[in-house]
Write a protein that holds these residues in place. Sequence first.
Motif, short mmCIF file in Angstrom:
data_model
loop_
_atom_site.label_atom_id
_atom_site.label_comp_id
_atom_site.label_asym_id
_atom_site.label_seq_id
_atom_site.Cartn_x
_atom_site.Cartn_y
_atom_site.Cartn_z
N ARG A 157 0.80 -1.22 0.00
CA ARG A 157 0.00 0.00 0.00
C ARG A 157 0.84 1.27 0.00
NH1 ARG A 157 -5.40 0.84 3.14
NH2 ARG A 157 -4.04 0.99 4.93
N THR A 158 1.93 1.25 0.77
CA THR A 158 2.72 2.48 0.89
C THR A 158 3.32 2.91 -0.45
OG1 THR A 158 3.19 1.70 3.08
CG2 THR A 158 4.45 3.61 2.34
N PRO A 159 4.09 2.03 -1.14
CA PRO A 159 4.64 2.49 -2.42
C PRO A 159 3.55 2.84 -3.43
CG PRO A 159 5.13 0.16 -2.03
CD PRO A 159 4.56 0.68 -0.78
N LEU A 160 2.43 2.12 -3.37
CA LEU A 160 1.35 2.42 -4.31
C LEU A 160 0.81 3.83 -4.10
CD1 LEU A 160 -1.14 -0.53 -4.68
CD2 LEU A 160 -0.35 1.03 -6.45
N MET A 203 3.08 6.33 -5.42
CA MET A 203 3.06 6.46 -6.88
C MET A 203 1.84 7.26 -7.34
SD MET A 203 3.91 2.57 -7.94
CE MET A 203 2.94 2.61 -9.42
N LEU A 204 0.74 7.06 -6.63
CA LEU A 204 -0.51 7.69 -7.07
C LEU A 204 -0.49 9.20 -6.92
CD1 LEU A 204 -3.08 5.05 -5.91
CD2 LEU A 204 -3.06 6.14 -8.16
N LEU A 262 -5.08 -1.68 -8.53
CA LEU A 262 -4.22 -2.43 -7.61
C LEU A 262 -4.49 -2.01 -6.17
CD1 LEU A 262 -2.06 -4.54 -7.82
CD2 LEU A 262 -0.35 -2.75 -8.10
N LEU A 263 -4.69 -0.72 -5.98
CA LEU A 263 -4.96 -0.22 -4.62
C LEU A 263 -6.27 -0.81 -4.09
CD1 LEU A 263 -3.83 1.68 -2.46
CD2 LEU A 263 -5.27 3.48 -3.38
N ASN A 272 -6.60 -3.14 -0.85
CA ASN A 272 -7.49 -2.76 0.26
C ASN A 272 -8.47 -3.88 0.59
OD1 ASN A 272 -6.41 -0.32 0.88
ND2 ASN A 272 -7.69 0.81 -0.56
N THR A 273 -8.98 -4.55 -0.44
CA THR A 273 -9.90 -5.65 -0.17
C THR A 273 -9.19 -6.77 0.59
OG1 THR A 273 -10.89 -5.15 -2.28
CG2 THR A 273 -11.61 -7.17 -1.25
N LEU A 274 -7.97 -7.08 0.15
CA LEU A 274 -7.20 -8.13 0.85
C LEU A 274 -6.97 -7.76 2.30
CD1 LEU A 274 -4.33 -9.43 -1.44
CD2 LEU A 274 -6.13 -10.72 -0.33
#
Length: 272
Positions: free
Chosen positions: A47-50, A53-54, A86-87, A91-93
């Motif tokens: 989550r953090t790198p994503l 990037m966003l 992907l985010l 988040n669902t996971l």
Amino acid sequence: FQLVADQVAGSIVNVRAVEEARKRTEALLEIDRAKTAFFSNISHEFRTPLTLMLGPLEELLSQQDGSLTPEQEANLQATHRNAMRLLRLVNTLLDFSRIEADKVKAQYFPVNLADITTDIASTFRAAVEHAGLKFHVDCQALSTVAYVDRDMWEKVVLNLLSNAFKYTLKGSIKITLEEADHHAILRVKDTGVGIPADELPNMFERFHRVKHSKGRTHEGTGIGLSLVKELIQLHQGDISVESQEGTGSTFTVKVPLGRAHLPEDQVIDKRV
Ligand code: ADP
């Protein structure tokens, strides 16, 4: 004597079989716990790198000054779309592993279930109608107040509607809320591709996907419905599905009304 000896031998075999079954169950539970911990850690790490990037991507998208070629702009938008996707998956996971690890404590508020369900459903109207489908929303007022965790209820409704949308290419999607037997009954009915009869018993299992359902998109992970089921169970409710291939599917959620069935310390008796 032989008879007694046989009986003793028989019960020793039985005790051994029971003991072995117990060991196997424990080993499976351990694997399950390890899997949950693994998903939870991975989702956090992703989550953090994503998110990092966003941020810049969104900034680039918002300040287009004509310096990009149409192709570059399309690429940028596709990158943004996929990063968002992907985010959502991550988040669902994460939601899922939190519930599994018992880290999620629902907070049950008294809500007007008809109103909030109508509001959540209305966020779908534009997309559904744009795709040429009819969209019916009919949520009736309930005689007794429902106590639900709003975020969880929202996830339930959104997941069911987005599945209906994904797997319905023509016809309509209908969402209704009514009362029966001191329960709120939510139904999401579509005229989509449907689900083969032999798949129906497994629909709420984690990572289960129906192989031959043709939909609007083949994107998916098979965790949406199992998450919905977990969320509904946190409300002491239940979910079921009826479907016919080629005709459509109806998902039915039942949750008890009132608060008597809920853990006292998680009920917040303040209207929101
Ligand atoms: P995902 O959609 O991410 O694969 P879900 O757990 O939400 O995961 O759904 C599991 C599977 O159930 C889907 O892959 C799809 O094949 C089937 N499914 C779910 N909802 C519907 C529906 N409304 N109509 C037809 N098939 C459905």
